[in-house]
Design a protein around this motif. Structure first.
Motif, PDB file in Angstrom:
ATOM      1  N   THR A  14       2.227  -5.119   3.980  1.00  0.00           N
ATOM      2  CA  THR A  14       1.884  -6.148   5.194  1.00  0.00           C
ATOM      3  C   THR A  14       1.626  -7.653   4.505  1.00  0.00           C
ATOM      4  O   THR A  14       1.246  -7.870   3.469  1.00  0.00           O
ATOM      5  N   ALA A  49      10.593  -1.274   2.322  1.00  0.00           N
ATOM      6  CA  ALA A  49       9.538  -1.742   3.210  1.00  0.00           C
ATOM      7  C   ALA A  49       9.427  -3.404   3.132  1.00  0.00           C
ATOM      8  O   ALA A  49       9.034  -4.054   4.054  1.00  0.00           O
ATOM      9  N   ARG A  68       0.900  -1.171  -0.057  1.00  0.00           N
ATOM     10  CA  ARG A  68       0.241   0.046  -0.103  1.00  0.00           C
ATOM     11  C   ARG A  68       0.972   0.928   0.015  1.00  0.00           C
ATOM     12  O   ARG A  68       2.125   1.155   0.634  1.00  0.00           O
ATOM     13  N   THR A  69       0.244   2.188  -0.462  1.00  0.00           N
ATOM     14  CA  THR A  69       0.924   3.601  -0.311  1.00  0.00           C
ATOM     15  C   THR A  69       0.012   4.540   0.402  1.00  0.00           C
ATOM     16  O   THR A  69      -1.099   4.651   0.047  1.00  0.00           O
ATOM     17  N   ASN A  70       0.621   5.268   1.281  1.00  0.00           N
ATOM     18  CA  ASN A  70      -0.218   5.923   2.181  1.00  0.00           C
ATOM     19  C   ASN A  70       0.792   7.599   2.083  1.00  0.00           C
ATOM     20  O   ASN A  70       1.488   7.769   3.282  1.00  0.00           O
ATOM     21  N   THR A  77       3.268  -5.652   9.610  1.00  0.00           N
ATOM     22  CA  THR A  77       3.259  -4.518   8.808  1.00  0.00           C
ATOM     23  C   THR A  77       4.752  -3.876   8.924  1.00  0.00           C
ATOM     24  O   THR A  77       5.107  -3.749  10.061  1.00  0.00           O
ATOM     25  N   ALA A  78       5.223  -3.634   7.754  1.00  0.00           N
ATOM     26  CA  ALA A  78       6.462  -2.571   7.717  1.00  0.00           C
ATOM     27  C   ALA A  78       6.345  -1.569   6.935  1.00  0.00           C
ATOM     28  O   ALA A  78       5.587  -1.683   5.799  1.00  0.00           O
ATOM     29  N   ALA A  79       6.751  -0.551   7.243  1.00  0.00           N
ATOM     30  CA  ALA A  79       6.672   0.803   6.606  1.00  0.00           C
ATOM     31  C   ALA A  79       8.272   1.462   6.497  1.00  0.00           C
ATOM     32  O   ALA A  79       8.821   1.445   7.077  1.00  0.00           O
ATOM     33  N   LEU A 131       9.828  -6.098   5.865  1.00  0.00           N
ATOM     34  CA  LEU A 131       8.610  -7.097   6.154  1.00  0.00           C
ATOM     35  C   LEU A 131       9.073  -8.623   6.289  1.00  0.00           C
ATOM     36  O   LEU A 131       8.861  -9.449   6.980  1.00  0.00           O
ATOM     37  N   GLU A 145       4.346   7.622   2.467  1.00  0.00           N
ATOM     38  CA  GLU A 145       4.777   6.235   3.244  1.00  0.00           C
ATOM     39  C   GLU A 145       4.351   5.165   2.450  1.00  0.00           C
ATOM     40  O   GLU A 145       3.372   4.964   2.100  1.00  0.00           O
ATOM     41  N   GLN A 146       5.317   4.193   2.390  1.00  0.00           N
ATOM     42  CA  GLN A 146       4.962   2.710   1.609  1.00  0.00           C
ATOM     43  C   GLN A 146       4.952   1.752   2.685  1.00  0.00           C
ATOM     44  O   GLN A 146       5.865   1.593   3.611  1.00  0.00           O
ATOM     45  N   THR A 147       3.874   1.037   2.539  1.00  0.00           N
ATOM     46  CA  THR A 147       3.625  -0.235   3.619  1.00  0.00           C
ATOM     47  C   THR A 147       3.525  -1.320   2.943  1.00  0.00           C
ATOM     48  O   THR A 147       2.849  -1.680   1.915  1.00  0.00           O
TER      49      THR A 147
END
Length: 99
Positions: A51, A75, A42-44, A66-68, A79, A47-49
């Protein structure tokens, strides 16, 4: 080991798919019957995560991790390290600490 890779707002490129496969290959041969890993990227904002959930480890599913990071490849690296630690802890609980 089989892994499923999905992206939430992230395009899954061949390079990203290969990187995830290389990092998850480290989980093979840990003395457990890990059959599947499900990874969601995912991208927030900036920040890239990543899971990941280990499915069917000795017959049970483990807690998602989860790792960010600011970069998706970093990431995924974080993870993979966390999943490796989770498998190691699970193995030590199930089979006792190595002597």
């Amino acid at each position: 080991m089989d892994h499923t890779l999905s992206g939430d707002g992230v395009e899954i490129t061949d390079a990203l798919r290969a990187h995830v496969g290389e990092k998850l290959a480290r989980l093979d041969g840990q003395g457990t019957e890990t059959t599947r890993v499900q990874v969601t990227l995912r991208t927030n904002g900036s920040e890239q995560t990543a899971t990941g959930t280990l499915l069917q480890v000795d017959g049970q599913d483990l807690t998602p991790i989860t790792a960010a990071a600011s970069d998706m490849f970093v990431a995924v690296d974080k993870l993979a390290d966390k999943l490796y630690s989770q498998v190691r802890r699970h193995t030590q609980r199930e089979y006792g600490r190595p002597k």
